[in-house]
Design an enzyme around this catalytic site. Structure first.
Site, PDB file in Angstrom:
ATOM      1  N   CYS A 136      -6.900  -0.346   5.906  1.00  0.00           N
ATOM      2  CA  CYS A 136      -5.980   0.663   6.440  1.00  0.00           C
ATOM      3  C   CYS A 136      -5.500   1.613   5.348  1.00  0.00           C
ATOM      4  O   CYS A 136      -4.601   1.279   4.569  1.00  0.00           O
ATOM      5  CB  CYS A 136      -4.794  -0.039   7.095  1.00  0.00           C
ATOM      6  SG  CYS A 136      -3.553   1.108   7.678  1.00  0.00           S
ATOM      7  N   CYS A 139      -1.816   2.592   5.556  1.00  0.00           N
ATOM      8  CA  CYS A 139      -0.868   1.563   5.111  1.00  0.00           C
ATOM      9  C   CYS A 139      -0.873   1.462   3.590  1.00  0.00           C
ATOM     10  O   CYS A 139       0.177   1.327   2.972  1.00  0.00           O
ATOM     11  CB  CYS A 139      -1.254   0.189   5.664  1.00  0.00           C
ATOM     12  SG  CYS A 139      -1.795   0.186   7.361  1.00  0.00           S
ATOM     13  N   ASP A 140      -2.051   1.522   2.980  1.00  0.00           N
ATOM     14  CA  ASP A 140      -2.166   1.138   1.569  1.00  0.00           C
ATOM     15  C   ASP A 140      -2.562   2.279   0.631  1.00  0.00           C
ATOM     16  O   ASP A 140      -2.533   2.101  -0.595  1.00  0.00           O
ATOM     17  CB  ASP A 140      -3.197   0.008   1.434  1.00  0.00           C
ATOM     18  CG  ASP A 140      -2.793  -1.205   2.265  1.00  0.00           C
ATOM     19  OD1 ASP A 140      -1.585  -1.471   2.368  1.00  0.00           O
ATOM     20  OD2 ASP A 140      -3.686  -1.870   2.819  1.00  0.00           O
TER      21      ASP A 140
END
Ligand code: NDP
Length: 310
Positions: A136, A139-140
């Site tokens: 992701c 997200c990261d």
């Protein structure tokens, strides 16, 4: 056991589940939505959404799902934070067992459990998960600001993730196992225009290398010559597709070889079990869009409403 029998329970809270909830609530069916393992579904791990009708400007996936959830609650849906681990669809009243051991009963069930990211299956991928390996970018990606990363895959997800990361990272290398991308042309055009994205064709990842600080390289292997080489990267984003989240329904609902629930009557959301309907990415391996999932959620709620009337 929760003694109260519900008219309808919706399993899953992505675009399909929440749309089904909006329609079921507005039909006075007083639906319960069991949110599942990833409340909001896959759109909560996407970035820009510019193809969902109704928004002239780009919106963020997580924001869109918050809105959808609020809309479902506003029209009367009840949201329960739990995960379905087992079902009994053998009788007229369907029983659903939750991870919390709670048991729900309902006349009708809509399965809208979506799909989950697929992994390469390497031991080193597991070892460095969260330490340089991610599925992701939204997200990261932030953790790789100014660093070099690789994205694996050739579909829309891989190209979108590469584009997203190219605005954060110094360099992005997209690695694809064939010599042609599967993603939409418009995304490919954007990808090829980006100065800091390289594409390596006809290669797979054979190993992820690192140390106590996390990933520092990947070993890639040509699908043509089998030659291996090392590519120094700080992070690797796996974007190779999805598997339907249908394990809890194995043996209870008819599925295809890949685990997608099969519509009993094509063009409807009926399954092979009377009173159980299915919608979204747990059924659909062709279109898999937020808008098609939402459309199917609507269809499933209308099918269920009609079924209850009869
Ligand atoms: P896809 O199944 O479309 O693509 C997966 C990609 O990963 C393919 O290029 C495939 O290669 C590659 N791949 C699969 N397994 C492996 C493996 N073991 N090793 C290396 N490569 C592998 O998945 P996506 O997640 O990209 O997209 C899923 C669906 O969601 C699609 O329908 C897509 O259009 C949609 N989507 C739409 C978006 C949007 O509209 N904005 C955004 C993101 C997704 P190969 O091509 O050789 O099969």
């Amino acid at each position: 056991m929760n003694d109260q029998k519900e008219k309808i329970i919706i399993i899953g809270s992505g675009a399909a589940g929440l749309t089904a909830a909006i329609y079921a609530a507005r039909a006075n069916l007083n639906p319960i939505v069991i949110e599942g393992i990833q409340p909001g579904g896959q759109l909560t791990i996407t970035t820009d959404v510019e193809n969902y009708p109704g928004y002239a400007e780009v919106v963020q996936g997580p924001w869109m799902m918050e809105q959808m959830r609020a809309q479902a609650i506003n029209v009367g849906a009840r949201i329960v934070s739990d995960i379905i681990v087992g079902v009994d669809f053998s009788k007229n009243i369907k029983k659903l067992t939750c991870d919390s051991n709670k048991i729900f009963q309902a006349d009708t069930v809509i399965v809208a459990t979506g799909a989950q990211a697929r992994w390469l299956g390497l031991e080193s991928e597991k070892q460095y998960n969260g330490k340089g390996v991610s599925a992701c970018a939204t997200c990261d990606g932030f953790f790789y600001r100014g660093k070099e990363v690789a994205v694996i895959g050739g579909g829309n997800t891989a190209v979108e993730e590469a584009l997203y990361l190219s605005n954060i990272c110094s360099k992005v290398t997209l690695i694809h196992r064939r010599d042609q991308l599967r993603s939409e042309k418009i995304l490919q055009d954007r990808l090829f225009k980006k100065g800091n994205i390289d594409v390596i064709w006809n290669n797979i990842v054979s190993e992820i290398k690192g140390d106590s600080n996390g990933v520092n390289a990947i070993e890639i292997q040509s699908t043509i010559s089998n030659n291996k080489k090392l590519l120094n990267v700080d992070g690797v984003f796996i974007a190779i597709g999805h598997d339907p989240s249908t394990k809890a329904f194995k043996g209870s609902l008819q599925m295809d070889d890949e685990g997608y629930i099969v519509a009993n009557n094509p063009g409807t959301c009926f399954t092979n079990v009377d009173g159980v309907f299915a919608a979204g990415d747990c059924v659909d391996k062709i279109y898999r869009q937020a808008v098609t999932a939402a459309g199917m959620g609507c269809m499933a709620a209308l099918d269920a409403e009609k079924w209850l009337q009869n």
